[in-house]
Design a protein around this motif. Structure first.
Motif, PDB file in Angstrom:
ATOM      1  N   ARG A  18      48.035  55.747  86.201  1.00  0.00           N
ATOM      2  CA  ARG A  18      47.649  56.473  85.002  1.00  0.00           C
ATOM      3  C   ARG A  18      48.888  57.095  84.360  1.00  0.00           C
ATOM      4  NH1 ARG A  18      44.705  62.024  84.304  1.00  0.00           N
ATOM      5  NH2 ARG A  18      46.662  62.449  85.338  1.00  0.00           N
ATOM      6  N   ARG A  67      49.409  54.335  76.866  1.00  0.00           N
ATOM      7  CA  ARG A  67      48.104  54.211  76.248  1.00  0.00           C
ATOM      8  C   ARG A  67      48.005  52.936  75.427  1.00  0.00           C
ATOM      9  NH1 ARG A  67      46.581  59.826  73.516  1.00  0.00           N
ATOM     10  NH2 ARG A  67      46.677  61.208  75.325  1.00  0.00           N
ATOM     11  N   GLU A  92      40.373  52.240  75.425  1.00  0.00           N
ATOM     12  CA  GLU A  92      40.359  52.963  76.688  1.00  0.00           C
ATOM     13  C   GLU A  92      40.514  51.987  77.859  1.00  0.00           C
ATOM     14  OE1 GLU A  92      37.739  56.510  77.431  1.00  0.00           O
ATOM     15  OE2 GLU A  92      36.829  55.048  78.777  1.00  0.00           O
ATOM     16  N   GLN A  97      40.712  51.453  88.407  1.00  0.00           N
ATOM     17  CA  GLN A  97      39.820  51.691  89.527  1.00  0.00           C
ATOM     18  C   GLN A  97      40.410  51.191  90.831  1.00  0.00           C
ATOM     19  OE1 GLN A  97      37.032  49.254  87.410  1.00  0.00           O
ATOM     20  NE2 GLN A  97      35.474  50.860  87.489  1.00  0.00           N
ATOM     21  N   ARG A 150      43.338  57.124  78.107  1.00  0.00           N
ATOM     22  CA  ARG A 150      42.638  57.245  76.833  1.00  0.00           C
ATOM     23  C   ARG A 150      43.284  56.348  75.774  1.00  0.00           C
ATOM     24  NH1 ARG A 150      42.903  62.348  74.721  1.00  0.00           N
ATOM     25  NH2 ARG A 150      44.336  62.989  76.380  1.00  0.00           N
ATOM     26  N   ARG A 166      38.747  56.396  90.546  1.00  0.00           N
ATOM     27  CA  ARG A 166      38.824  55.958  89.164  1.00  0.00           C
ATOM     28  C   ARG A 166      39.634  56.941  88.323  1.00  0.00           C
ATOM     29  NH1 ARG A 166      34.883  53.392  85.043  1.00  0.00           N
ATOM     30  NH2 ARG A 166      35.869  54.117  83.138  1.00  0.00           N
ATOM     31  N   GLU A 167      40.442  56.384  87.428  1.00  0.00           N
ATOM     32  CA  GLU A 167      41.163  57.188  86.448  1.00  0.00           C
ATOM     33  C   GLU A 167      40.965  56.504  85.100  1.00  0.00           C
ATOM     34  OE1 GLU A 167      43.015  59.917  86.719  1.00  0.00           O
ATOM     35  OE2 GLU A 167      43.420  60.114  88.879  1.00  0.00           O
ATOM     36  N   ASN A 168      41.286  57.217  84.018  1.00  0.00           N
ATOM     37  CA  ASN A 168      41.151  56.635  82.688  1.00  0.00           C
ATOM     38  C   ASN A 168      42.417  56.821  81.882  1.00  0.00           C
ATOM     39  OD1 ASN A 168      38.928  55.263  81.780  1.00  0.00           O
ATOM     40  ND2 ASN A 168      37.659  57.103  81.880  1.00  0.00           N
ATOM     41  N   PRO A 198      40.088  51.753  81.938  1.00  0.00           N
ATOM     42  CA  PRO A 198      39.786  52.338  83.244  1.00  0.00           C
ATOM     43  C   PRO A 198      40.699  51.741  84.331  1.00  0.00           C
ATOM     44  CG  PRO A 198      38.092  50.740  82.627  1.00  0.00           C
ATOM     45  CD  PRO A 198      39.106  50.746  81.513  1.00  0.00           C
ATOM     46  N   GLN A 248      41.010  47.731  83.843  1.00  0.00           N
ATOM     47  CA  GLN A 248      39.944  47.234  82.981  1.00  0.00           C
ATOM     48  C   GLN A 248      39.162  46.117  83.644  1.00  0.00           C
ATOM     49  OE1 GLN A 248      40.465  45.647  79.113  1.00  0.00           O
ATOM     50  NE2 GLN A 248      39.412  47.396  78.240  1.00  0.00           N
TER      51      GLN A 248
END
Ligand code: GDP
Ligand code: MG
Length: 597
Positions: free
Chosen positions: A518, A523, A527, A531, A545, A541-543, A529, A490
């Motif tokens: 990730r 979670r 959200e 990076q 959720r 980059r991954e996310n 991120p 983040q």
């Protein structure tokens, strides 16, 4: 003891070729250890050495051996067998006149056989070649005697055949040591000079220093001086090891033994230093003294932050016994308070961590190890970077230099292609190639230390079905296109995951690390991120959720005690969470992401 009846020798061999086993058998054959007192690897005293089957600290044992009615004193100096400890090997060799070159009769010459042989030759030692494990059905004594004779020059018939396991050939070997290895030469009435080839901290006796006397003599109560530091001490005790320490009235020319001065820290008794007489000091030291130089750095953090003072005490204690260990406090946003530690190599790191956990009862996290980088800024200033997160950023970096090694690889010639491919992928430069015999080849490469110190050996083994052997030594530094890759959660940098890599490998590091995180970070309510970035440029980059995490919603009203329990459980869990910005990361995720597999 008169020098004429002394023989000082060491055994040099590739790892697992049977040095410790043969040493055990010699202790038995010479009657130094009675059969009922015998335990395997008698000289490997540290528990860790026994468990891992490796020799870390060298030891010196005196053994009586009679030839033609003359009683000789053989001093056997055991040397560490791993590249991390090459400097200690070279000091042990300098204390001898001869070396027994031991080669597994089922394996032949390997990379460390060569490396150790070259060290022995640099020290002008008389080499006695021997093939070990001739009891093995797979032994090929003729073939490898030829190989050995080719290597050192000489007749294959002069290669001794022994088995450390059954004892075959051991007595002939002892006779050969007496016959071939020269007696030590020195000046008895010159000022005392003795070389320190090992020093060990003992919690009862303080530092026990192992020395080889070159000139003059050392006697109890004498005041001695360490030539590199000029520090002086009184000799409280001096003696020989056979196989336990026996105090004597002194040590003269050519003798090998130990001394105790009451100092408490091995750094005051440095391997390679020269001991002389304070009242009548020698003018020239024996030379060769070197400060051990850490090659690999890693952060060590207690799993439980309240163990930090214990970790500091434990490091202080270990340091007493390990002149090569360096450390200083550091803090990490992700991991809290810990230490940045420097090691001779990865094995040294593992052993140290193992000892901290085992002997001091600590649970530790270690960050991914890295080598040392020298950075020149555009204004000409220099920075030494031992922690990737401290790597200077911005356009002001003029040049980054990384440590290099020269490596020797021995393998069956079928694998030359695979080895070259691997070395090329690791930015290696081929220096030369020689055939030792029709089907065995020696390859010499110059490579960045960072490319070989971690998983290179495993890769090499798997690409050569286990047949290749490797040895390397430090060989200066070289400029390269190196960048720092940061990992951001983040938008917040997580310091423990920053790495310095070659620009070509930055992307794959970024993808690997963001992918790993990730999977590992649970979670959150929003959200997140993940990076990877070089400076301000995002390269991967991954996310993660968002979820709506409402623990109480599961309980459908009703049972209040169950709700309370759940809340308590969640609180419990929170304690082991680290906050990175607004993101909660369980400590386990950090540990898992930092572990190498
Ligand atoms: P080091 O690493 O050179 O000190 O080797 P070790 O003495 O620890 O021996 C390595 C392995 O080889 C051990 O499993 C030993 O039991 C085995 N070994 C050593 N000498 C002999 C021998 O003469 N014959 C056989 N068959 N095995 C041996
Ligand atoms: Mg051994």
């Amino acid at each position: 003891t008169a020098p004429e009846i002394i023989r000082n020798f060491c055994i040099i061999a590739h790892i697992d070729h049977g040095k410790s086993t043969l040493a055990d058998r010699m202790l038995q054959s010479t009657g130094v250890v009675q059969p009922r007192d015998m335990k395997a690897q008698y000289l490997d005293r540290m528990d860790i050495e026994r468990e891992r089957g490796i020799t870390i600290k060298s030891q010196a044992v005196r053994m009586p051996w009679e030839v033609d009615g003359t009683a000789y004193a053989l001093n056997m100096i055991d040397t560490p067998g791993h590249v991390d400890f090459t400097y200690e090997v070279s000091r042990s060799l300098a204390a001898c006149e001869g070396a027994l070159l031991l080669v597994d009769a089922a394996q032949g010459i390997e990379a460390q056989t060569l490396a150790n042989l070259y060290l022995a030759m640099e020290n002008d030692l008389t080499i006695i070649p021997a093939l070990n494990k001739i009891d093995l059905p797979a032994a090929q004594p003729e073939k490898y005697a030829e190989e050995l004779a080719n290597l050192i020059g000489g007749d294959p018939e002069d290669v001794l055949l022994v088995s450390g396991k059954t004892g075959v050939g051991v007595e002939a070997l002892l006779d050969r040591i007496v016959a071939d290895i020269p007696a030590p030469v020195g000046v008895p009435d010159a000022p005392a000079r003795a070389m320190i080839f090992d020093s060990v901290y003992d919690s009862y006796r303080g530092v026990v220093t192992y020395v080889r006397v070159v000139d003059g003599a050392l006697t109890p109560r004498q005041r001695i001086q360490m030539m590199s530091t000029r520090a002086s001490h009184e000799l409280l005790e001096i003696g020989v090891i056979s196989p336990e320490p026996n105090p004597t009235k002194g040590l003269g020319v050519g003798e090998v033994g130990y001394l105790i001065t009451g100092v408490k820290d091995v750094r005051q008794s440095k391997v390679g230093d020269t001991v002389t007489d304070l009242a009548k000091p020698a003018t020239e030291s024996l030379g060769g003294y070197e400060d051990p130089k850490p090659m690999v750095f890693s952060g060590l953090y207690p799993l439980d932050g309240s163990d930090y003072p214990d970790l500091r005490d434990a490091l202080d204690k270990l340091k007493l016994n390990d002149a090569a260990l360096v450390y200083e406090p550091e803090t990490s946003a992700a991991l809290g308070f810990g230490f940045r530690c420097g090691f001779l190599g990865l094995l040294h790191l593992e052993i140290t961590r193992d000892r901290l956990e085992r002997e001091f009862n600590l649970d530790l996290i270690s960050t991914a190890p890295n080598v040392v980088y020298d950075v020149t800024m555009e204004d000409g200033s220099e920075t030494v970077v031992t922690n990737p997160s401290e790597f200077p950023t911005g356009g002001k970096v003029a040049e980054v230099r990384e440590p290099m090694v020269s490596a020797t690889i021995l393998a069956p010639s079928d694998f030359v292609g695979a080895i070259m491919e691997l070395c090329q992928a690791r930015r290696g430069q081929l220096g030369g190639m020689d055939y030792l015999s029709e089907d065995r080849v020696e390859l010499r490469y110059r490579l960045p230390l960072a490319e070989i110190v971690f998983d290179f050996f495993d890769q090499l083994k798997s690409k050569t079905r286990g047949y290749a052997s490797l040895d390397w030594k430090a060989d200066g530094e070289e400029a390269a296109d190196l960048v720092k890759v940061d990992i951001l959660l983040q938008g917040e940098q997580v310091d423990a995951f920053s790495a310095i890599t070659h620009r070509d490998k930055a992307y794959s590091y970024g993808v690997m690390m963001t992918g790993k995180l990730r999977e590992l970070i649970p979670r959150q309510q929003f959200e997140v991120p993940i990076q990877a970035a070089i400076g301000s440029r995002i390269i991967a980059r991954e996310n993660i959720r968002a979820i709506r995490k409402d623990v109480l919603a599961k309980c459908y009203g009703g049972d209040i005690t169950r709700k309370r329990k759940l809340l308590e459980k969640q609180k419990e869990g929170k304690k082991r969470m680290k906050m990175v910005g607004r993101v909660e990361v369980p400590q386990e995720a950090f540990i898992a992401a930092l572990s190498s597999d």
